[in-house]
Design a protein around this motif. Structure first.
Motif, PDB file in Angstrom:
ATOM      1  N   GLY A 141      -1.826 -16.395 -65.210  1.00  8.75           N
ATOM      2  CA  GLY A 141      -0.747 -15.466 -64.888  1.00  8.75           C
ATOM      3  C   GLY A 141      -1.020 -14.081 -65.436  1.00  8.75           C
ATOM      4  N   GLY A 142       0.027 -13.292 -65.584  1.00  7.90           N
ATOM      5  CA  GLY A 142      -0.143 -11.929 -66.054  1.00  7.90           C
ATOM      6  C   GLY A 142      -0.626 -11.017 -64.941  1.00  7.90           C
ATOM      7  N   ASN A 143      -1.316  -9.939 -65.324  1.00  4.77           N
ATOM      8  CA  ASN A 143      -1.772  -8.974 -64.318  1.00  4.77           C
ATOM      9  C   ASN A 143      -3.228  -8.584 -64.513  1.00  4.77           C
ATOM     10  OD1 ASN A 143      -1.958  -6.300 -65.905  1.00  4.77           O
ATOM     11  ND2 ASN A 143       0.145  -6.960 -66.381  1.00  4.77           N
ATOM     12  N   ILE A 144      -3.808  -8.068 -63.456  1.00  2.08           N
ATOM     13  CA  ILE A 144      -5.174  -7.544 -63.446  1.00  2.08           C
ATOM     14  C   ILE A 144      -5.086  -6.067 -63.074  1.00  2.08           C
ATOM     15  CG2 ILE A 144      -7.448  -7.676 -62.356  1.00  2.08           C
ATOM     16  CD1 ILE A 144      -6.763 -10.586 -61.613  1.00  2.08           C
ATOM     17  N   VAL A 145      -5.847  -5.238 -63.762  1.00  2.00           N
ATOM     18  CA  VAL A 145      -5.854  -3.801 -63.492  1.00  2.00           C
ATOM     19  C   VAL A 145      -7.224  -3.401 -62.955  1.00  2.00           C
ATOM     20  CG1 VAL A 145      -5.648  -1.489 -64.484  1.00  2.00           C
ATOM     21  CG2 VAL A 145      -4.107  -3.315 -65.247  1.00  2.00           C
ATOM     22  N   ILE A 146      -7.232  -2.759 -61.805  1.00  2.24           N
ATOM     23  CA  ILE A 146      -8.450  -2.198 -61.234  1.00  2.24           C
ATOM     24  C   ILE A 146      -8.134  -0.772 -60.779  1.00  2.24           C
ATOM     25  CG2 ILE A 146      -9.265  -4.475 -60.515  1.00  2.24           C
ATOM     26  CD1 ILE A 146      -8.509  -3.759 -57.642  1.00  2.24           C
ATOM     27  N   ASP A 147      -9.094  -0.118 -60.126  1.00  2.00           N
ATOM     28  CA  ASP A 147      -8.823   1.218 -59.595  1.00  2.00           C
ATOM     29  C   ASP A 147      -9.418   1.338 -58.209  1.00  2.00           C
ATOM     30  OD1 ASP A 147     -11.521   2.931 -59.710  1.00  2.00           O
ATOM     31  OD2 ASP A 147     -11.455   1.649 -61.488  1.00  2.00           O
ATOM     32  N   GLU A 148      -8.985   2.335 -57.461  1.00  2.00           N
ATOM     33  CA  GLU A 148      -9.376   2.421 -56.055  1.00  2.00           C
ATOM     34  C   GLU A 148     -10.778   2.961 -55.836  1.00  2.00           C
ATOM     35  OE1 GLU A 148      -6.940   4.920 -53.685  1.00  2.00           O
ATOM     36  OE2 GLU A 148      -6.880   6.560 -55.138  1.00  2.00           O
ATOM     37  N   LEU A 149     -11.490   3.336 -56.895  1.00  2.00           N
ATOM     38  CA  LEU A 149     -12.886   3.736 -56.759  1.00  2.00           C
ATOM     39  C   LEU A 149     -13.831   2.575 -57.051  1.00  2.00           C
ATOM     40  CD1 LEU A 149     -12.902   7.339 -58.305  1.00  2.00           C
ATOM     41  CD2 LEU A 149     -12.624   6.636 -55.910  1.00  2.00           C
ATOM     42  N   VAL A 166      -1.223 -13.762 -59.067  1.00  2.00           N
ATOM     43  CA  VAL A 166      -1.532 -12.790 -60.114  1.00  2.00           C
ATOM     44  C   VAL A 166      -1.052 -11.412 -59.669  1.00  2.00           C
ATOM     45  CG1 VAL A 166      -3.373 -11.678 -61.434  1.00  2.00           C
ATOM     46  CG2 VAL A 166      -3.531 -14.110 -60.872  1.00  2.00           C
ATOM     47  N   GLU A 167      -0.409 -10.686 -60.563  1.00  6.63           N
ATOM     48  CA  GLU A 167      -0.004  -9.323 -60.238  1.00  6.63           C
ATOM     49  C   GLU A 167      -1.229  -8.417 -60.284  1.00  6.63           C
ATOM     50  OE1 GLU A 167       2.739  -5.604 -61.900  1.00  6.63           O
ATOM     51  OE2 GLU A 167       2.732  -7.520 -62.977  1.00  6.63           O
ATOM     52  N   LEU A 168      -1.431  -7.645 -59.245  1.00  7.00           N
ATOM     53  CA  LEU A 168      -2.562  -6.729 -59.174  1.00  7.00           C
ATOM     54  C   LEU A 168      -2.071  -5.298 -59.257  1.00  7.00           C
ATOM     55  CD1 LEU A 168      -5.615  -6.294 -58.741  1.00  7.00           C
ATOM     56  CD2 LEU A 168      -5.166  -6.269 -56.271  1.00  7.00           C
ATOM     57  N   ARG A 169      -2.647  -4.535 -60.167  1.00  8.90           N
ATOM     58  CA  ARG A 169      -2.301  -3.125 -60.328  1.00  8.90           C
ATOM     59  C   ARG A 169      -3.526  -2.275 -60.009  1.00  8.90           C
ATOM     60  NH1 ARG A 169       1.183  -3.466 -66.049  1.00  8.90           N
ATOM     61  NH2 ARG A 169       2.796  -4.887 -65.215  1.00  8.90           N
TER      62      ARG A 169
END
Length: 422
Positions: A141-149, A166-169
């Motif tokens: 669970g929780g979240n994953i952080v990525i970026d658009e580049l 999974v929450e995706l940020r």
């Protein structure tokens, strides 16, 4: 003169312009001759360019897609083939266990890691999959952080994982850079993994990984980095940057071939934070078939399965030797001369830069007003770059064989012309 055909390599909307080795080059003879005499202040002698024969056929500005094969790397493969054809003998040895371990050591030296923190993989994406699946993020669970580049594989993979709960940020870029403050706002105590491309294939932007990893670690998260566009091109250090996991293929700045890569897993995370989820004989030693007992191999070998492509390993082994002999500091100084010129000379011609000024990588991107017209101009001028047609973006990248004459050629080819002029 023979008119060369175009070869379009399409993937994720990308149009990469390449040219066949059979093209006549007489029209370029004067230019090629000039390239043999380095300008004052040149970092590398003309012999470096001669180590990459294919670049005599065109102005190749696309090493971020595929680095030209060097004569040194070809010799490594040829020696491996000689062994497979004729067996051991003078100058013929297998790229066996000792050489494979030494290659891990030398790769580790490039990224500030030990050999026991390196595993062989098939490619960059294979390594990231080992990390993501091993951490079992949907269950946690929780979240994953990525970026658009980030790279296409990663954007696709994490969107698929999002479907599992999974929450995706996804952090958006600001003027084609990822702001650490935006990463700060996205990462919280529920973040499990932060994933980024240390150097973006989109435009060469380089993350402040040390700052991002500090944010992640302070909140109990781990940092994965795709380093294929970094290793061999810029100095990096996994420990200094605080990177927990990283993977890279070998056919870009390591000057190897497709089909083999490396995974870095920080030693204290092996088998705990990142358990083994795939199994193979490379993970064990002293296997007793009668009693079904064995001894585990130490280190990151626990993430390997079957045999590796030894000819590909021999190829990248020579590539790493070449990079180390040239020296990353000199590689950067050389690339900086050329990218600074592109950043200075293309914008007045109408090409808006999409790479932040001062970015310390060999990759640049520019906005296009007419992708089709630019593609046509590059083809006619025998210049190889990557055009992202559906985004009106041109990517150019420089390597050790490129010269100031290459930059002259690119600028001339991209210079706007009145209709009817040549």
């Amino acid at each position: 003169m023979t008119i060369g055909r175009r070869e379009f390599l399409a993937g994720a909307g990308a149009l990469a312009l390449r040219f066949p080795s059979g093209q006549a080059v007489s029209a370029r003879s004067a230019f090629s001759a000039a390239a043999q005499s380095p300008k004052p202040g040149a970092v590398f002698p003309a012999s470096v360019r001669a180590d990459f024969p294919s670049v005599a056929l065109e102005t190749y500005m696309n090493s971020a897609a595929m680095h030209p094969l060097g004569t040194f790397a070809a010799r490594g493969v040829e020696q491996g083939i000689a062994y497979r054809l004729h067996g051991p003998g003078p100058g013929r040895v297998d790229f066996g266990a000792d050489k494979q371990q030494d290659l891990k050591k030398r790769y580790g030296q490039l990224i500030g890691a030990s050999a026991n923190e390196i595993a062989y993989t098939a490619n960059t994406s294979d390594g990231e999959n080992i990390v993501v699946m091993g951490m079992d993020l949907p269950r946690r669970g929780g979240n994953i952080v990525i970026d658009e580049l980030h790279f296409t594989t990663s954007l696709y993979m994490y969107k698929e994982i999002e479907k599992k709960g999974v929450e995706l940020r996804i952090v958006k870029h600001r003027n084609w850079a990822i702001d650490v403050n935006d990463m700060d706002r996205a990462i919280d105590k529920n973040t499990r993994l932060v994933s980024l491309a240390l150097v973006s294939n989109v435009n060469g932007f380089m993350h402040d990984a040390k700052a991002v990893s500090a944010l992640a670690h302070a909140r109990g998260a781990y940092l994965f980095a795709d380093i294929i566009q970094a290793v061999g091109a810029v100095p990096i250090d996994m420990r200094a940057l605080g990177i927990d996991f990283a993977s890279a293929g070998t056919y870009k700045w390591l000057m190897g071939e497709r089909g083999i890569g490396f995974l870095y897993v920080r030693e204290d995370l092996q088998g705990t934070v990142l358990p083994t989820t795939r199994y193979g004989h490379r993970q064990v030693a002293n296997f007793n078939r009668a009693e079904l007992t064995w001894e585990p191999m130490p280190g990151a070998a626990k993430y390997e399965t079957g045999g590796i492509g030894v000819l590909l390993a021999a190829c990248v082994s020579e590539g790493i030797n070449y990079v180390q002999q040239l020296g990353l500091d000199k590689i950067r100084a050389h690339a900086r001369q050329l990218t600074d010129r592109l950043q200075t000379e293309l914008p007045p011609l109408g090409y808006k830069p999409l790479t932040p000024r001062g970015t310390e990588t060999p990759i640049l991107a520019f906005e296009l007003k007419d992708a089709a017209a630019t593609a046509k101009a590059l083809q006619a001028g025998k210049v190889t770059g990557t055009i992202i047609a559906n985004e009106n973006r041109l990517r150019l990248s420089v390597s050790v064989f490129n010269t100031h004459e290459d930059i002259d050629r690119v600028v001339e080819v991209l210079r706007p012309r009145r209709p009817g002029t040549v």
